[in-house]
Design a protein around this motif. Structure first.
Motif, PDB file in Angstrom:
ATOM      1  N   GLU A   1     -10.023  10.444  -6.229  1.00 10.58           N
ATOM      2  CA  GLU A   1      -9.061   9.470  -6.754  1.00 10.58           C
ATOM      3  C   GLU A   1      -8.604   9.837  -8.154  1.00 10.58           C
ATOM      4  O   GLU A   1      -7.430   9.761  -8.505  1.00 10.58           O
ATOM      5  CB  GLU A   1      -9.695   8.075  -6.777  1.00 10.58           C
TER       6      GLU A   1
ATOM      7  N   TYR B   1     -14.093  11.259   0.705  1.00  8.92           N
ATOM      8  CA  TYR B   1     -13.491  10.053   0.137  1.00  8.92           C
ATOM      9  C   TYR B   1     -14.458   8.865   0.122  1.00  8.92           C
ATOM     10  O   TYR B   1     -14.190   7.785   0.654  1.00  8.92           O
ATOM     11  CB  TYR B   1     -12.230   9.689   0.930  1.00  8.92           C
TER      12      TYR B   1
ATOM     13  N   HIS C   1     -11.853   3.751  -6.217  1.00 11.43           N
ATOM     14  CA  HIS C   1     -10.784   3.373  -7.154  1.00 11.43           C
ATOM     15  C   HIS C   1     -11.341   2.711  -8.407  1.00 11.43           C
ATOM     16  O   HIS C   1     -10.586   2.262  -9.272  1.00 11.43           O
ATOM     17  CB  HIS C   1      -9.814   2.404  -6.468  1.00 11.43           C
TER      18      HIS C   1
ATOM     19  N   VAL D   1       2.859   7.297  -8.563  1.00 16.89           N
ATOM     20  CA  VAL D   1       2.346   7.054  -7.210  1.00 16.89           C
ATOM     21  C   VAL D   1       2.680   8.230  -6.288  1.00 16.89           C
ATOM     22  O   VAL D   1       1.808   8.704  -5.544  1.00 16.89           O
ATOM     23  CB  VAL D   1       2.899   5.737  -6.643  1.00 16.89           C
TER      24      VAL D   1
ATOM     25  N   ASN E   1       0.830  -1.195   0.000  1.00 17.52           N
ATOM     26  CA  ASN E   1       0.000   0.000   0.000  1.00 17.52           C
ATOM     27  C   ASN E   1       0.865   1.245   0.000  1.00 17.52           C
ATOM     28  O   ASN E   1       2.061   1.193   0.324  1.00 17.52           O
ATOM     29  CB  ASN E   1      -0.900  -0.016   1.257  1.00 17.52           C
ATOM     30  N   ALA E   2       0.232   2.341  -0.391  1.00 19.50           N
ATOM     31  CA  ALA E   2       0.846   3.665  -0.264  1.00 19.50           C
ATOM     32  C   ALA E   2      -0.294   4.573   0.147  1.00 19.50           C
ATOM     33  O   ALA E   2      -1.431   4.377  -0.302  1.00 19.50           O
ATOM     34  CB  ALA E   2       1.436   4.125  -1.588  1.00 19.50           C
TER      35      ALA E   2
ATOM     36  N   LEU F   1      -2.306  -0.879 -12.119  1.00 14.23           N
ATOM     37  CA  LEU F   1      -3.440  -0.773 -11.194  1.00 14.23           C
ATOM     38  C   LEU F   1      -4.648  -0.208 -11.929  1.00 14.23           C
ATOM     39  O   LEU F   1      -5.771  -0.681 -11.757  1.00 14.23           O
ATOM     40  CB  LEU F   1      -3.082   0.164 -10.046  1.00 14.23           C
ATOM     41  N   ARG F   2      -4.434   0.844 -12.704  1.00 12.46           N
ATOM     42  CA  ARG F   2      -5.526   1.480 -13.460  1.00 12.46           C
ATOM     43  C   ARG F   2      -5.022   1.950 -14.818  1.00 12.46           C
ATOM     44  O   ARG F   2      -3.808   2.115 -15.014  1.00 12.46           O
ATOM     45  CB  ARG F   2      -6.083   2.659 -12.663  1.00 12.46           C
TER      46      ARG F   2
ATOM     47  N   HIS G   1       0.444  10.952  -7.198  1.00 10.32           N
ATOM     48  CA  HIS G   1      -0.920  10.580  -6.771  1.00 10.32           C
ATOM     49  C   HIS G   1      -1.112  10.879  -5.285  1.00 10.32           C
ATOM     50  O   HIS G   1      -2.069  11.526  -4.875  1.00 10.32           O
ATOM     51  CB  HIS G   1      -1.140   9.083  -7.047  1.00 10.32           C
ATOM     52  N   GLU G   2      -0.162  10.395  -4.473  1.00 16.95           N
ATOM     53  CA  GLU G   2      -0.322  10.536  -3.016  1.00 16.95           C
ATOM     54  C   GLU G   2      -0.235  11.993  -2.568  1.00 16.95           C
ATOM     55  O   GLU G   2      -1.023  12.454  -1.743  1.00 16.95           O
ATOM     56  CB  GLU G   2       0.750   9.719  -2.282  1.00 16.95           C
TER      57      GLU G   2
ATOM     58  N   HIS H   1      -3.370  13.848  -3.158  1.00 19.57           N
ATOM     59  CA  HIS H   1      -4.381  13.662  -2.111  1.00 19.57           C
ATOM     60  C   HIS H   1      -4.261  14.778  -1.075  1.00 19.57           C
ATOM     61  O   HIS H   1      -5.259  15.275  -0.557  1.00 19.57           O
ATOM     62  CB  HIS H   1      -4.233  12.307  -1.418  1.00 19.57           C
TER      63      HIS H   1
ATOM     64  N   ILE I   1      -1.481   3.711 -14.394  1.00 15.24           N
ATOM     65  CA  ILE I   1      -1.209   4.076 -13.004  1.00 15.24           C
ATOM     66  C   ILE I   1      -0.538   2.889 -12.307  1.00 15.24           C
ATOM     67  O   ILE I   1      -1.097   1.789 -12.255  1.00 15.24           O
ATOM     68  CB  ILE I   1      -2.505   4.441 -12.247  1.00 15.24           C
TER      69      ILE I   1
HETATM   70  C1  LIG Z   1      -1.960   0.954  -3.656  1.00 14.99           C
HETATM   71  C2  LIG Z   1      -3.087   1.687  -2.974  1.00 14.99           C
HETATM   72  C3  LIG Z   1      -3.991   1.019  -2.164  1.00 14.99           C
HETATM   73  C4  LIG Z   1      -5.038   1.725  -1.548  1.00 14.99           C
HETATM   74  C5  LIG Z   1      -5.208   3.100  -1.748  1.00 14.99           C
HETATM   75  C6  LIG Z   1      -4.316   3.776  -2.574  1.00 14.99           C
HETATM   76  C7  LIG Z   1      -4.499   5.264  -2.835  1.00 14.99           C
HETATM   77  O1  LIG Z   1      -3.524   6.038  -2.624  1.00 14.99           O
HETATM   78  O2  LIG Z   1      -5.622   5.642  -3.239  1.00 14.99           O
HETATM   79  C8  LIG Z   1      -3.239   3.069  -3.161  1.00 14.99           C
HETATM   80  O3  LIG Z   1      -2.304   3.740  -3.912  1.00 14.99           O
HETATM   81  C9  LIG Z   1      -2.645   4.063  -5.215  1.00 14.99           C
HETATM   82  O4  LIG Z   1      -3.723   3.900  -5.691  1.00 14.99           O
HETATM   83  C10 LIG Z   1      -1.460   4.615  -5.952  1.00 14.99           C
HETATM   84  C11 LIG Z   1      -1.654   5.209  -7.270  1.00 14.99           C
HETATM   85  C12 LIG Z   1      -1.034   3.824  -7.122  1.00 14.99           C
END
Ligand SMILES: Cc1cccc(C(=O)O)c1OC(=O)C1CC1
Ligand SMILES: [Ca+2]
Ligand SMILES: [Zn+2]
Length: 319
Positions: free
Chosen positions: A168, A159, A232, A141, A115-116, A203-204, A144-145, A148, A189
């Motif tokens: 997202e 959210y 997501h 990533v 996770n991130a 992932l996407r 992306h983070e 947020h 992504i």
């Molecule tokens: C891997 C992961 C799991 C859950 C939430 C997120 C989240 O940060 O929404 C997440 O990270 C991503 O989606 C990053 C873009 C690849």
């Protein structure tokens, strides 16, 4: 204590060898950037508390492999650096709050953590289990983070459900823009971090959300309760709007074509919508309206950019 800004050589996992700004204090280099709000990167040592700023003796960091714990720190620090530079050079924004917010990036969080996340004050990256994820510190990533964080300090999109899917998508959009700012990019992504044994997946997928099981049209939206109401999943709808607006093309579900206006203008429209017009409970219809208002402000009410924005949302089923 203010050190001296230094330019280090970072041997990253996903971006090759990169220049990073570091801080020299009493003959020791720290992974800290006083030229970008004091952003710094810490090693969590595979725990979930504590952590300490990476240090180095010769300002050459990592080995491009996970064998050296500094390598993931280089990617996270470089990703934060590029994200700061993207928002400053593109929109004149200094940090996620516009006031030089000091970003903390924490790597090697937890044990094989898949996770991130952004937790309100820092980005946190796991190392992944090596099968589902590699260390989650790639450029899209990081962008992306950190986005947020920007969303939290501006529109504050709740959210869950459609506001969460928009949240997202804004992170996917600007994570992709940060990736492109490095010189090469794509509309995938997490392609560098996801399932290392499977080439070509992600992932996407913003150009074809269905390739990763997500909707590209409002008529195909997920209406269940999983994933906070599909944040997501339904992000694919707005991701497809952005892709069609930036690149042009035809939506696979509706068959409707959109005339592209290029990534910079599409990003400027979405950035202004996010930071000027949107509110916590905004749904996709409200994002359509916000992007039309932004396009009008930036390019005029009867401009090609305005018309393409309307066309893109219509092609994806959001009137
Ligand atoms: C891997 C992961 C799991 C859950 C939430 C997120 C989240 O940060 O929404 C997440 O990270 C991503 O989606 C990053 C873009 C690849
Ligand atoms: Ca990507
Ligand atoms: Zn996210």
């Amino acid at each position: 204590m203010d050190g001296v800004n230094a330019t280090g050589t970072g041997k990253s996992l996903y971006s090759g060898n990169v220049s990073i700004t570091t801080d020299l204090v009493s003959s020791v280099y720290y992974l800290r950037d006083n030229s970008r709000g004091g952003m710094y990167t810490t090693n969590m040592n595979n725990r979930t508390t504590g952590g300490s700023t990476f240090t180095d003796a010769d300002n050459v960091w990592g080995t491009n492999t996970t064998a050296n714990v500094q390598s993931a720190g280089v990617d996270a620090h470089y990703g934060a650096q590029l994200t700061w530079d993207y928002y400053l050079s593109s929109f004149g924004r200094r940090g996620i709050d516009g006031n030089g917010f000091r970003v903390l990036s924490r790597v090697h969080y937890g044990n094989r953590y898949n996770n991130a996340f952004w937790n309100g004050s820092s980005m946190t990256y796991g190392d992944g289990d090596g099968t589902t994820f590699r260390p989650l510190v790639s450029l899209d990533v990081a962008g992306h983070e950190i986005t947020h964080g920007l969303t939290e300090k501006t529109a504050g999109l709740i959210y869950s459900n459609e506001s969460g899917a928009a949240n997202e998508s804004f992170s996917d959009i600007f994570g992709t823009m940060v990736e492109y700012s490095s010189g090469t990019g794509d509309y995938l992504i997490g392609e560098d971090i996801y399932t290392p044994a499977t080439a070509g997946d992600a992932l996407r997928n913003m150009s074809n959300p269905a390739a990763e099981g997500d909707p590209d049209h409002y008529s195909k939206r997920y209406t269940g309760t999983g994933d906070n109401g599909g944040v997501h999943i339904n992000s694919g709808i707005q991701n497809q709007v952005f892709y069609l607006l930036a690149q042009g093309g035809t939506n696979r579900t509706s068959g409707q074509a959109v005339t592209g206006i290029g990534r910079p203008k599409a990003a400027a429209i979405f950035y202004r919508a996010l930071t000027v017009y949107l509110t916590p409970s905004s749904n996709f219809k409200a994002v359509r309206t916000a992007t039309l208002n932004a396009a009008r402000d930036l390019y005029g009410a009867s401009s090609a950019e305005y018309n393409a924005t309307a066309q893109a949302w219509t092609a994806c089923g959001v009137q």
